[in-house]
Design a protein around this motif. Structure first.
Motif, PDB file in Angstrom:
ATOM      1  N   SER A   1     -21.377  39.229  44.039  1.00 26.48           N
ATOM      2  CA  SER A   1     -21.757  39.359  43.051  1.00 26.48           C
ATOM      3  C   SER A   1     -23.407  39.918  42.251  1.00 26.48           C
ATOM      4  O   SER A   1     -23.624  40.433  43.656  1.00 26.48           O
TER       5      SER A   1
ATOM      6  N   TYR B   1     -26.230  38.559  42.996  1.00 29.90           N
ATOM      7  CA  TYR B   1     -26.688  37.670  43.825  1.00 29.90           C
ATOM      8  C   TYR B   1     -26.333  38.268  45.004  1.00 29.90           C
ATOM      9  O   TYR B   1     -28.054  38.232  45.469  1.00 29.90           O
ATOM     10  N   GLU B   2     -25.626  38.406  45.638  1.00 34.10           N
ATOM     11  CA  GLU B   2     -25.183  38.805  46.842  1.00 34.10           C
ATOM     12  C   GLU B   2     -26.110  40.426  46.705  1.00 34.10           C
ATOM     13  O   GLU B   2     -26.049  40.948  47.735  1.00 34.10           O
TER      14      GLU B   2
ATOM     15  N   TYR C   1     -29.357  42.878  38.188  1.00 38.55           N
ATOM     16  CA  TYR C   1     -28.700  42.920  37.358  1.00 38.55           C
ATOM     17  C   TYR C   1     -28.386  43.459  35.746  1.00 38.55           C
ATOM     18  O   TYR C   1     -27.294  43.749  35.209  1.00 38.55           O
TER      19      TYR C   1
ATOM     20  N   ASP D   1     -13.939  37.288  37.990  1.00 38.19           N
ATOM     21  CA  ASP D   1     -14.913  35.849  37.267  1.00 38.19           C
ATOM     22  C   ASP D   1     -14.151  34.687  38.792  1.00 38.19           C
ATOM     23  O   ASP D   1     -12.637  35.185  39.024  1.00 38.19           O
TER      24      ASP D   1
ATOM     25  N   GLN E   1     -16.148  28.938  41.761  1.00 40.47           N
ATOM     26  CA  GLN E   1     -16.658  27.949  42.984  1.00 40.47           C
ATOM     27  C   GLN E   1     -16.817  26.321  42.164  1.00 40.47           C
ATOM     28  O   GLN E   1     -16.289  26.077  41.330  1.00 40.47           O
TER      29      GLN E   1
ATOM     30  N   ARG F   1     -20.279  24.379  40.984  1.00 43.44           N
ATOM     31  CA  ARG F   1     -21.512  25.293  40.129  1.00 43.44           C
ATOM     32  C   ARG F   1     -20.390  26.288  39.381  1.00 43.44           C
ATOM     33  O   ARG F   1     -19.618  26.322  39.203  1.00 43.44           O
TER      34      ARG F   1
ATOM     35  N   ASP G   1     -18.558  29.525  37.548  1.00 39.47           N
ATOM     36  CA  ASP G   1     -18.400  30.455  38.265  1.00 39.47           C
ATOM     37  C   ASP G   1     -19.468  32.188  38.985  1.00 39.47           C
ATOM     38  O   ASP G   1     -19.772  32.111  38.191  1.00 39.47           O
ATOM     39  N   LYS G   2     -18.575  32.877  39.737  1.00 40.18           N
ATOM     40  CA  LYS G   2     -19.330  34.056  39.502  1.00 40.18           C
ATOM     41  C   LYS G   2     -18.600  35.234  39.134  1.00 40.18           C
ATOM     42  O   LYS G   2     -17.402  35.366  39.481  1.00 40.18           O
ATOM     43  N   LYS G   3     -19.883  36.372  39.139  1.00 35.79           N
ATOM     44  CA  LYS G   3     -18.420  37.416  38.983  1.00 35.79           C
ATOM     45  C   LYS G   3     -19.112  38.073  40.139  1.00 35.79           C
ATOM     46  O   LYS G   3     -20.365  38.204  40.436  1.00 35.79           O
ATOM     47  N   GLU G   4     -18.229  39.417  40.708  1.00 34.90           N
ATOM     48  CA  GLU G   4     -18.052  39.626  41.713  1.00 34.90           C
ATOM     49  C   GLU G   4     -17.799  40.861  41.033  1.00 34.90           C
ATOM     50  O   GLU G   4     -16.018  41.292  40.475  1.00 34.90           O
TER      51      GLU G   4
END
Length: 190
Positions: free
Chosen positions: A17, A19-20, A41, A57, A60, A63, A65-68
């Protein structure tokens, strides 16, 4: 180098993601190429629009969903093209070196605390690099594969970059020790 290339390298090492990616930049790539979370970003969005990265997507619990992100074929081609283009050797821009030269026209010993602060920052970074090297490349877990393990380009090239960082930090510490010794000769009463 463009931030895009650093992101492509990081995503080829491991999809993740935004964030990662930002965390990876803080922990490893950031020592050689810095970027803020906002920059990462913004560039990821542009890379997505240009077809350089694929996005999925990931649900989670509790929380959003996160985008990978992972590297698409166009991104791999862009990185390959960049890897084959020549680059100019870097010129050093070093504010502290200019301050040290400028101290000849003021009070040289006034820089001692600043040089000591820089030395400590390089010492801290060296310790961080050495701990990472022991954890990932030279420690008991890292050497469990044994000397007959096949050559792993990703691992070997990560290690050679880390060794370059270690050598640079050691050189900077030695130079700053020299600077401190030189500045100390200007102390009153010497």
């Amino acid at each position: 180098m463009a931030l895009e290339h650093a992101i492509l390298v990081s995503l080829l090492e491991k999809p993740g993601s935004g964030y990662e990616l930002a965390r990876r930049f803080e922990r490893s790539i950031g020592y050689f190429w810095t970027a803020t979370h906002q920059q990462i970003y913004r560039v990821l969005k542009r890379m997505e629009n240009d077809g350089w990265v694929d996005v999925r997507d990931v649900p989670q619990q509790g929380r959003p969903d996160k985008k990978e992100y992972s590297v698409a074929d166009l991104g791999r081609a862009a990185l390959s093209s960049w890897l084959h283009d020549p680059i100019e050797p870097e010129s050093v821009r070093h504010d502290l070196a200019v301050k040290i030269r400028g101290a000849a026209f003021d009070e040289p010993t006034a820089l001692i605390r600043e040089v000591e602060r820089h030395r400590q920052a390089h010492r801290d970074r060296l310790e961080h690099y050495l701990a990472g090297e022991a954890r990932d490349f030279t420690g008991p877990e890292a050497s469990a594969a044994g000397p007959e393990a096949p050559l792993d380009a990703e691992r070997e090239l990560q290690h050679v970059v880390l060794r370059g960082g270690i050598a640079y930090e050691r050189m900077m510490i030695a130079w700053l020790d020299d600077v401190l010794a030189t500045l100390a000769r200007f102390r009153p009463g010497r």
